[in-house]
Structures are given as C-alpha cells and as structure tokens.
Design an enzyme around this catalytic site. Structure first.
Site, PDB file in Angstrom:
ATOM      1  N   PRO A 190       0.712  -1.232  -0.014  1.00  0.00           N
ATOM      2  CG  PRO A 190      -0.195  -1.255   1.965  1.00  0.00           C
ATOM      3  CD  PRO A 190       0.543  -1.865   1.330  1.00  0.00           C
ATOM      4  CG  ASP A 250      -9.854  -2.959 -22.315  1.00  0.00           C
ATOM      5  OD1 ASP A 250     -10.825  -3.571 -22.811  1.00  0.00           O
ATOM      6  OD2 ASP A 250      -8.960  -3.984 -21.709  1.00  0.00           O
TER       7      ASP A 250
HETATM    8  C1  JB8 Z   1       1.023  -6.699   4.277  1.00  0.00           C
HETATM    9  O1  JB8 Z   1      -3.230  -3.365   0.232  1.00  0.00           O
HETATM   10  B1  JB8 Z   1      -2.103  -4.191  -0.326  1.00  0.00           B
HETATM   11  C2  JB8 Z   1      -1.085  -4.670   0.417  1.00  0.00           C
HETATM   12  C3  JB8 Z   1      -1.229  -5.105   1.804  1.00  0.00           C
HETATM   13  C4  JB8 Z   1      -0.264  -5.762   2.589  1.00  0.00           C
HETATM   14  C5  JB8 Z   1       0.787  -6.255   1.973  1.00  0.00           C
HETATM   15  C6  JB8 Z   1       1.122  -5.992   0.737  1.00  0.00           C
HETATM   16  C7  JB8 Z   1       0.089  -5.483  -0.196  1.00  0.00           C
HETATM   17  C8  JB8 Z   1       1.704  -6.660   2.922  1.00  0.00           C
HETATM   18  N1  JB8 Z   1      -0.075  -6.023   3.953  1.00  0.00           N
HETATM   19  O2  JB8 Z   1      -1.860  -4.054  -1.714  1.00  0.00           O
END
Ligand code: JB8
Length: 288
Positions: free
Chosen positions: A90, A174
């Site tokens: 994130p 698209d």
């Molecule tokens: C722990 O929201 B996400 C995401 C969340 C995560 C990890 C990787 C990606 C690893 N929480 O894209």
C-alpha cells in the site's frame, strides 16, 4: 513471459493455474512458478516474522528467508534475461494500465507477497542494487497481504500478452487503454434481444450509421467519465477534444451549476436546525 511468485500462502495463487492463464501456459506464452517462502526458513518453526524495531503494532517479515528465496528463484530462472522484482504494497506507487503495458513487455517478473506489516525494508533496498524493483499499490485501501494484489497485477499484465485473451482486439479500446478513446471510461454495451421485456437497445446502435454510432459512444463515454471519474475529465488534453466533446461537457457543467444553485437556494431559505420545531405538524408536502 516467466512469472515467479513467492508467498507464505501458495494455495492463494491457485487461480494462476486455471482457465485463461492456463491456456497461455499450455501454449508456452506464460511460465508461472509459485514458491512457498517457508521453504527458505532455517528453524524448526519455519519462522518468517519478528517484532518491529522501534516498537509498534504487528510483526515484520524477516529479511533472511526473503533474501534466500529471491537468490534461489533468480538463480533458478533463465540466465539470459534479468528479472524485475514486483512488491505489492500500500506504500507503493499506484499501479496503472500504463504499468500493465510496460510490465507486459518484460520477460521475467518475480512477485514478493508480503504479509503482516510487510517486509524488512532492507530486502527491496538490497535487491535494488541487483535488479529493477517496483513497489506498487493497486489502490487506496489496505489488504491483509500482497497475494490478492499479485493476482490483480498478473491478470492486468498477462491479458495483454498475445495468446492469453481469446480476442486480441477487445483489449485495445478498454477503459484506460491507450488509444482513440484514451482517458475515457467505456460507455454502456448491449447485445440481443433488441427489446428485453420492454427495455430497448438505443435506436442509434441498430441504425447501421457508423459515424453516428461512434459519436453516440463518445458522448456516453464522456458522460460516464464526468459522472464517475471527474479527475479523468480534468486530466484530458484539450487537443484531444472536438467541438461536440466540448458541447457535451459544457452541458454537464451547466447541469452541475443548476444543481449547485438549487442547493444554495435551499440553504438560504431553510432555517438552521436549531431554529426548527423538532415536531412539526403533518403537512401535505411531508406526509405520503
Ligand atoms: C501486508 O493493500 B495491499 C497490500 C497490503 C499488505 C501487503 C502487501 C500489499 C503486505 N499488507 O496492496
């Protein structure tokens, strides 16, 4: 294209072995390998996490299993091409259709799926000294781990490869694709029957008048984009808009102004809540 995925939940990536992707794999367009991170743990408990330095909630993924896994997977692949490491997080840059197109042109992607509070930051830092590393976010929400984000990115990328999607044309216009309708969402689509329980397909689409159909579709795309993604309207290049486009957008802006004026009038003419009777007598306008 070769794709490796490293995860503590290999079963989560099972969809990569079926249907559309399965066909591409059969044809040799795509070569997918799923790896269990715990294969590269050294202790009897197969530990992959530990407490965060500096305190705070949750756990952080230990660097050693990740580095062993990345080293082994990199050395097991072809030695003629360089892999790109993709880290869904994130905290990453936003993943877009442009990224999908760019990644689709690469020969080898390695996805590292984090869990808990993510990987020890030294893993991507150390990997960056050897190979390109892309920390990517699929959207402004937080998943429990990188697996679902990996499925999203792999699907967005692999459907652009020749032989993955049944119809190669259907990827070109698209929503978000680079092309004639670029920067706009797709409008509504219809198929037979022309009259479905009284719900009729717009007459223009049955007219055979192809310039009129193209114009109608562009009007619909503009309306849908203005309604659902005003940020995309703001980002349009004025040079890509024709006279009719400007007319459609001006009409929508005029409607917006009318609604806003109505709301402001209501605000001016409606007493503040504190000045209102909490139990007004029933009136024809407020009771059914
Ligand atoms: C722990 O929201 B996400 C995401 C969340 C995560 C990890 C990787 C990606 C690893 N929480 O894209």
């Amino acid at each position: 294209m070769r794709i490796d995925v490293i995860t503590i939940f290999p079963e989560y990536l099972a969809p990569l072995g079926v249907s559309l992707l399965g066909k591409a794999r059969e044809r040799g367009v795509l070569d997918v390998h799923i790896h269990d991170l715990r294969a590269w743990t050294a202790d009897v408990h197969r530990t992959v996490d530990d407490t965060p330095y500096g305190g705070g909630p949750g756990m952080v993924m230990k660097p050693e299993p990740w580095w062993s896994a990345l080293t082994a997977v990199t050395e097991a692949g072809p030695d003629t091409v360089q892999p790109t490491l993709v880290l869904p997080t994130p905290s990453g840059r936003r993943f877009t259709q442009r990224d999908a197109q760019r990644l689709a042109g690469l020969p080898w992607l390695i996805f590292a799926c984090g869990r808990y509070e993510g990987l020890d930051a030294r893993v991507p830092e150390r990997a960056r000294a050897r190979i390109p590393v892309e920390e990517l976010s699929i959207g402004d929400y937080v998943l429990a781990g990188g697996e679902a984000a990996t499925l999203v990115i792999v699907e967005a990328v692999t459907r652009l490869l020749p032989g993955v999607l049944g119809n190669a044309d259907s990827v070109t216009d698209d929503s978000f694709a680079v092309g004639a309708m670029s920067g706009l969402l797709e409008g509504p689509v219809y198929t037979k029957p022309a009259d479905w329980d009284g719900l009729v397909v717009p007459a223009v689409l049955q007219s055979g008048n192809h310039p009129a159909i193209a114009r109608w579709r562009r009007d619909q795309a503009l309306r849908r984009t203005a309604a659902n993604r005003p940020d995309l309207i703001a980002g349009l290049d004025p040079a890509d808009l024709d006279g009719r486009d400007r007319e459609v957008l001006a009409e929508l802006e005029e409607r917006d102004r009318e609604v806003l004026a109505e709301m402001e009038e209501w605000d001016r003419e409606t007493p503040a809540e504190t000045d209102r009777d909490p139990n007004p007598p029933p009136s024809p306008s407020t009771s059914p």
